[in-house]
Design a protein around this motif. Sequence first.
Motif, short mmCIF file in Angstrom:
data_model
loop_
_atom_site.label_atom_id
_atom_site.label_comp_id
_atom_site.label_asym_id
_atom_site.label_seq_id
_atom_site.Cartn_x
_atom_site.Cartn_y
_atom_site.Cartn_z
N GLU A 189 20.61 6.33 -14.60
CA GLU A 189 21.79 5.80 -15.30
C GLU A 189 23.02 5.87 -14.40
O GLU A 189 23.79 4.91 -14.29
CB GLU A 189 22.03 6.60 -16.58
N TYR A 217 22.70 3.21 -11.64
CA TYR A 217 22.93 1.84 -12.11
C TYR A 217 24.41 1.61 -12.41
O TYR A 217 24.94 0.53 -12.16
CB TYR A 217 22.07 1.53 -13.33
N SER A 244 17.39 -4.31 -10.90
CA SER A 244 17.13 -3.19 -11.81
C SER A 244 18.38 -2.85 -12.62
O SER A 244 18.29 -2.56 -13.82
CB SER A 244 16.68 -1.95 -11.03
N ALA A 245 19.53 -2.84 -11.96
CA ALA A 245 20.78 -2.55 -12.67
C ALA A 245 21.06 -3.61 -13.73
O ALA A 245 21.47 -3.29 -14.85
CB ALA A 245 21.95 -2.47 -11.68
N HIS A 263 18.80 -3.01 -16.63
CA HIS A 263 19.17 -1.81 -17.36
C HIS A 263 20.37 -2.04 -18.28
O HIS A 263 20.40 -1.55 -19.41
CB HIS A 263 19.49 -0.68 -16.37
#
Length: 196
Positions: free
Chosen positions: A16, A19, A63-64, A67
């Motif tokens: 977390e 990101y 990926s960020a 997310h």
Amino acid sequence: MVGEVRSGRLGPGRAEELYHAVVDLLTEQGYEALTMDAVASRVHMSKATLYRQWGGKDGLVASALKHFVTPIAQDIPDTGSLRGDLDAFVDGFDDEETARRASLMRGIGQAAHEDAELEAALRELIVEPCRRYFTPMLRRAMARGELAPENTAVDFIVHMVLGGVLAPEIMEGRMVTQAGLRRYVHAVVLPALGAA
């Protein structure tokens, strides 16, 4: 699948934090200026770890995106009218989440044209869910007689909605709000569809 973490070594809290750092750097610097060195420095993590888990900047940014960008709601409203359905769609928008989406898209929009993984992430997270959301809504409106079956504007519903989300920041320097999006839907989208 775009944006999957390739190793189980990072715990959820650490991922977390990572990101958040990626999104902050994207917003501050844009995609081209963002480097793995800058990310590693901001989160106090080795660059080797980042490369090992994400392969490179494109995988990490994808990926960020995955997310932080909440997929569009799966429940398609059926209020009995197209205007009501579009109002219900706007009701589901959160100003903060919408601002995040717009910032991310602005931050990587140009780069996505040159990077297949980023382009796939944007399509997977934003474009295709919009298409799956609006297509049945418009079909119902045609079945009710609200829209003419030959109306070619229906092919551009996703373009119109995404334009309404992104244009205020680009043209006026302000983020879109739920109230502004509702005004846009009533003033532009519904008349373009012939359902004003």
